[in-house]
Design an enzyme around this catalytic site. Sequence first.
Site, short mmCIF file in Angstrom:
data_model
loop_
_atom_site.label_atom_id
_atom_site.label_comp_id
_atom_site.label_asym_id
_atom_site.label_seq_id
_atom_site.Cartn_x
_atom_site.Cartn_y
_atom_site.Cartn_z
N LYS A 193 0.77 -1.14 -0.09
CA LYS A 193 -0.12 0.09 -0.02
C LYS A 193 0.90 1.17 -0.05
O LYS A 193 1.84 1.42 0.88
CB LYS A 193 -0.93 0.01 1.25
CG LYS A 193 -1.76 1.44 1.36
CD LYS A 193 -2.46 1.56 2.65
CE LYS A 193 -2.49 3.22 2.98
NZ LYS A 193 -2.77 4.00 1.82
N THR A 209 5.17 8.26 13.63
CA THR A 209 5.16 7.65 15.21
C THR A 209 3.73 7.13 15.55
O THR A 209 3.49 5.84 15.88
CB THR A 209 5.91 8.29 16.13
OG1 THR A 209 7.22 8.57 15.70
CG2 THR A 209 6.02 7.70 17.19
N GLY A 210 2.96 7.91 15.32
CA GLY A 210 1.26 7.89 15.64
C GLY A 210 0.92 6.56 15.04
O GLY A 210 0.08 5.64 15.65
N VAL A 211 0.93 6.47 13.86
CA VAL A 211 0.42 5.41 12.92
C VAL A 211 1.13 4.03 13.38
O VAL A 211 0.54 2.99 13.62
CB VAL A 211 0.59 5.42 11.37
CG1 VAL A 211 0.28 4.57 10.61
CG2 VAL A 211 -0.34 6.81 11.14
N GLU A 227 10.42 2.71 10.47
CA GLU A 227 11.08 3.69 10.62
C GLU A 227 10.32 4.96 10.57
O GLU A 227 9.30 4.98 10.00
CB GLU A 227 12.32 3.94 9.44
CG GLU A 227 13.05 5.02 9.64
CD GLU A 227 12.75 6.30 8.76
OE1 GLU A 227 12.53 7.55 9.75
OE2 GLU A 227 12.79 6.27 7.75
N CYS A 238 12.70 12.49 6.92
CA CYS A 238 12.73 11.75 8.19
C CYS A 238 13.96 12.65 8.73
O CYS A 238 13.79 12.56 10.06
CB CYS A 238 12.77 10.25 8.03
SG CYS A 238 11.55 9.78 7.12
N GLU A 272 7.61 17.05 15.76
CA GLU A 272 8.00 16.68 14.45
C GLU A 272 6.97 17.39 13.65
O GLU A 272 5.86 17.30 13.70
CB GLU A 272 8.01 15.20 14.04
CG GLU A 272 8.38 15.17 12.42
CD GLU A 272 8.48 13.72 12.05
OE1 GLU A 272 9.17 13.31 11.53
OE2 GLU A 272 7.52 12.83 12.55
#
Length: 542
Positions: free
Chosen positions: A211, A266-268, A292, A326, A424
Amino acid sequence: MNSYFKVPVPKNEPVKSYAPGTPERKILVETLNHLKSTELDIPMIIDGKEVRTDKKVRIAPPHDIKHTLGYYNQGGAEHVQMAIQAALNAKDAWANTPWYDRAAIFLKAASLLAGPYRAKINAATMLGQSKTIHQAEIDSACEMIDFLRFNVQYMTEIYERQPYSPDDTWNRMEQRPLEGFIFALTPFNFTSIAGNLPTAPAMMGNTIVWKVSNQQVYSAKVLMDLFIEAGLPAGVINLMFVSGPVAGNEIFTHPDFAGIHFTGSTGVFNHIWKTIGENIGRYKTYPRIVGETGGKNFVLVHPSANPDQVVTAIIRGAFEYQGQKCSAASRMYVPQSMWDYIKAETIKELNTFAIGKPDDLSNFFAAVIDEASFDKLAGYIDRAKASPEVEIIAGGTYDKSEGYFIQPTVLLTTNPHYETMEEELFGPVLTVYIYPDNEFVETVDLVDKTSIYGLTGSIFSQDRDAVAYATQKLSNAAGNFYINDKPTGAVVAQQPFGGSRASGTNDKAGSDLNLLRWVSPRTIKETFLPPTDYRYPFMDKE
């Protein structure tokens, strides 16, 4: 086959200049013009077949939102199920394909990308993701080529590692692909990451449900065309365009889910990890979780640093690709004695920026990826303008009438824990904190403890003791640490990339460490002279 084959020795792909008059510039311009004049209808590729739906989603360049590049066919749950089944159906044949045949496919893909596909992938990345030609070249061409070629080398090295065998015994180590399918969930910001996340596990014999980010569909199509032309069998990599929740509902509840290769927020990633944990009893095996995620990457300046080197590093490190890396520099610590000079030179350099559409090859800086990103960044800038703790040193303006343009912005804060020092942003905003020259040790501690992330960071210093001190004290603050260099630009095989803390699992894309996550070893012991008596000598009577 009764021969052992050595693969071609890989080397990093040279970066082309695209200077005026060069052949690569001519071909690129022609390709850009062709793509801009053509509206594509982009299908999903499932089991090697083009799949279209009645839901077409428009694709527009972030820097030219009124222009239509084409449409992609958005799928639903049934297409996720189709992709999973295609991956499972292809698994046995692909796992049993000799390693050298798998290697040949990906080496051919690298050669195609270095040659006839180079202009296509660069132009698609420039238009779809608003990258300048240099940023596209180092990403979608060179880094993707490097991933393919070096990963083939790493694959052979992994297979070569074998255990010790004493007399009359043959011990062997077999590296099996994981049992089930792999889910590759890829980001918008690097075409090479989007290509590496499915191909690295596929190279090791796994089959993939892929995806892509909605904002990267345009260049993902070129990658899929590339893989097919290189000879990738149907069902090995299945490309689908569905929403994240739709994909997750099908994939993370499937008993054959064997692992995820992820780059994103990071949340996902936290949500994915939690979902996998909640479904752990459903799976045939413990899934591999490789990710990552975010970063709040720092530049730490020591009073001994060369200030001109610092200025160049922060200009490139914070503002190349509009800060949407990133690894981009987003917080900076400067000694009081150096600030006036660094400030003046930074403003001077920012005033030279050529900003606009990346298909105008003279531009250094383009648009952020979409309206959601634009609005988020504008919100941070507006709050900074209203805060008594912040001074806007440069930039601070934005405009989305033609494209999603955020001016390169430098904030100066008196609060080292102000939100833009900790959160971020993923955009062209750098926040600076000034520290007293005699408080370097305290500032190193501040750098380490300010952020939840641990991706990249750098120190600028001509004092070796200061370099050594910061390198040791910041050992967990950055998985990729740079001395007298910007904290961006990791190169495959040279600086394997990844961080820990809230920045991910640190499985180092661009090294064999990543490929090892996509195999499950089996030890085989063959005994040539098996014993014929169960008794041991100690059992004999005196």
